[in-house]
Structures are given as C-alpha cells and as structure tokens.
Design a protein around this motif. Sequence first.
Motif, PDB file in Angstrom:
ATOM      1  N   HIS A   2       0.827  -1.210   0.000  1.00  0.00           N
ATOM      2  CA  HIS A   2       0.000   0.000   0.000  1.00  0.00           C
ATOM      3  C   HIS A   2       0.861   1.260   0.000  1.00  0.00           C
ATOM      4  O   HIS A   2       0.536   2.237  -0.692  1.00  0.00           O
ATOM      5  CB  HIS A   2      -0.914  -0.003   1.230  1.00  0.00           C
ATOM      6  N   ASP A  62     -15.421  -1.063   1.384  1.00  0.00           N
ATOM      7  CA  ASP A  62     -14.997  -2.153   0.507  1.00  0.00           C
ATOM      8  C   ASP A  62     -13.472  -2.128   0.385  1.00  0.00           C
ATOM      9  O   ASP A  62     -12.900  -1.156  -0.112  1.00  0.00           O
ATOM     10  CB  ASP A  62     -15.633  -1.980  -0.869  1.00  0.00           C
ATOM     11  N   PRO A  63     -12.778  -3.169   0.834  1.00  0.00           N
ATOM     12  CA  PRO A  63     -11.308  -3.158   0.768  1.00  0.00           C
ATOM     13  C   PRO A  63     -10.745  -3.133  -0.643  1.00  0.00           C
ATOM     14  O   PRO A  63      -9.564  -2.840  -0.833  1.00  0.00           O
ATOM     15  CB  PRO A  63     -10.912  -4.456   1.497  1.00  0.00           C
ATOM     16  N   ASP A  64     -11.583  -3.422  -1.637  1.00  0.00           N
ATOM     17  CA  ASP A  64     -11.123  -3.340  -3.024  1.00  0.00           C
ATOM     18  C   ASP A  64     -11.232  -1.929  -3.588  1.00  0.00           C
ATOM     19  O   ASP A  64     -10.696  -1.652  -4.670  1.00  0.00           O
ATOM     20  CB  ASP A  64     -11.931  -4.298  -3.903  1.00  0.00           C
ATOM     21  N   LEU A  65     -11.952  -1.048  -2.886  1.00  0.00           N
ATOM     22  CA  LEU A  65     -12.168   0.307  -3.380  1.00  0.00           C
ATOM     23  C   LEU A  65     -11.596   1.387  -2.487  1.00  0.00           C
ATOM     24  O   LEU A  65     -11.212   2.455  -2.977  1.00  0.00           O
ATOM     25  CB  LEU A  65     -13.682   0.565  -3.559  1.00  0.00           C
ATOM     26  N   ASN A  66     -11.568   1.144  -1.175  1.00  0.00           N
ATOM     27  CA  ASN A  66     -11.281   2.254  -0.245  1.00  0.00           C
ATOM     28  C   ASN A  66      -9.888   2.848  -0.434  1.00  0.00           C
ATOM     29  O   ASN A  66      -9.706   4.066  -0.295  1.00  0.00           O
ATOM     30  CB  ASN A  66     -11.495   1.811   1.207  1.00  0.00           C
ATOM     31  N   TRP A  90      -8.218   3.224  -3.176  1.00  0.00           N
ATOM     32  CA  TRP A  90      -8.208   4.112  -4.336  1.00  0.00           C
ATOM     33  C   TRP A  90      -8.917   5.433  -4.025  1.00  0.00           C
ATOM     34  O   TRP A  90      -8.501   6.491  -4.488  1.00  0.00           O
ATOM     35  CB  TRP A  90      -8.867   3.423  -5.530  1.00  0.00           C
ATOM     36  N   GLY A 141      -8.137  -2.919   4.547  1.00  0.00           N
ATOM     37  CA  GLY A 141      -7.643  -2.517   3.242  1.00  0.00           C
ATOM     38  C   GLY A 141      -6.854  -1.229   3.224  1.00  0.00           C
ATOM     39  O   GLY A 141      -6.318  -0.863   2.182  1.00  0.00           O
TER      40      GLY A 141
END
Length: 305
Positions: free
Chosen positions: A86, A165-169, A171, A254
């Motif tokens: 990250h 959402d760990p796939d979006l946060n 970004w 995330g």
Amino acid sequence: MTDDRPAAGRGSRKARRFTRRDLLVLGLLLGLPLLLDVLVVWGPTLASVVLSFTSWDGIGDISWVGTENYANLFTNYPAFWPAVRHNLLWLAFLGLVAAPFGLLLAVLIDRGVRFSRFYQSTLYMPVVLSLAVVGFIAQLVFSRDQGALNALLGNTEHPTDWLGDPDLNLWMVLLAAVWRHTGYVMILYLAGLKAVDQTLKEAAAIDGASETQAFFRVVLPTLRPVNVIVGIITVIESLRAFDIVYAINKGRNGLEVLSVLVTDNIIGEASRIGFGSAIAVVLLLVSLGFVATYLIQELRGESKR
C-alpha cells in the motif's frame, strides 16, 4: 607631504571581537534549536533503532532479542507485506498522477491565464489542511449512506460502500491524497517556472522549436532542482501516510500502511515496543534509501553538466 590617512588594507580596522554577551546569544540561538532537534528527532530515532533489537512492553524489564523482531516481521506478521504494498502504491500514485498534474497546472497558470491568482489560491487551499481533516472530508464525500458521491451518481437505493470495501477504499483515499498533494507540487513548479530565463525560451523559438519542444528540451531541464525537491517530498508524503487512513477507519480493512502498524504495536492494546520499533526502523531505512538514491542520481547529473 605625508599622508596621515590610514591606508586601506593595512589593518586599520580591527577585527571585532565577540563579547561574552554575543557568545551567549549565539549559543542560545544555535544551541536551543540543536537541543530540540536532538531531543525530538535524533534521540527518538536512535532509541527506536536500539529498542528494535529488544522485547519490551513499556512497563517490565527490557530483554535483548537480537534480530528476532525483524525475522518475525518478515515471516510471521501477515499485515506487513500488504502495508508495504500500500505504501509503494501510494508512492506510485503520488509520483505518477499528482506530480505530473501539478506540473501541468503550474505550466497553465504560468502562461498568464485569467484569474490566475484565484486558481493558485483555490488549488493550494487543500495543502493548508492536515491529512486528518482531508480524511474527514473524504468521509463526507465517499460515505456509503450520506456521501456526496453516491448522491451525485444516484446510488441511493443501492449505494456503493466506497470506504468499507477493501477493493475500493484505498483508491478513494489515494484520490483524496492526490487532491492535497497536487497543490503543493503546483506551487513548487510555479516558483521554478518563474525563475526560468526567458531568453532560453526566445532562443528555442528562434531555432524553430514549438512550445512543447521548448518545454521538454529547454525549460524542464532547468527545473532539475525543483524536481529533486518534488521527488523527496513525494517520497516522504507517501511513506508517512497515517492521518488520513487513521481518521477513516484507523488504518484497517484494506487501508493498512506501515505507520499505522507502528502505532498499533507501540501504543495498541498489546504493547510491543520492540516490535513496533523494528517496523519504524524499516520505514526509516526505506525512506532514506529512496531519498539517498534520488539525491545521488541528481548530483551525478549536475556534475556531468
């Protein structure tokens, strides 16, 4: 006739000696900042390096464990490598998005567009905000239930959980960080563009170069010192990312970064000061590695010119 006037350069003026009061003032002006620097910066840094080789909970006895903390960090700590990824993604996003966009804005404003002062103030305004405040603003924009983005997109019935959402946060947080970092880069490049010799641009125009060619071949090379500053600031900003993710969800789900891991281990429920210090040392070495490599390359480039 003899000239009774004192001859210049013959020691007619005696060198002024510092009085005891002058030395006291100099000592205070130089000593106090140096003392504060040692106590606040270098003291804790050296203490962290030493504590990284120990096991200590902050209360009991300190026991020496050698490199055990580092071995556990690299092999038995599942949150470490996602946090490293990250931080590197943060660095790439700021370096490849915020820095070029800030340079583009600086070039556009430097051309003397109307209301340039207004644009400078507006684009620089996020820089005066702390990252914690930027995190709170990101919550207002990207919140699932009452966020401005879902309302703008019309996702009120089935809202997107941008920060949950760990796939979006990550970004979404990076967009907020870019919003803040772009204004800083813009001001730095704008100051550099103001210092560019206009005769270089005129000479390039006489030689038949277009504006784009003149910028990349003449103007941009003269901005090398600004590039160094922007590069160092970008690395520091990406590696010390803490406030914004901690304000959103305490750096979890995330949004794990190395600075959050340091805080969680040192002042968390299970205080592991030695292990947290090992993470801090790794973060220090990574940042120093980036900065030292960049500076060496820039200095070599300057020496070849």
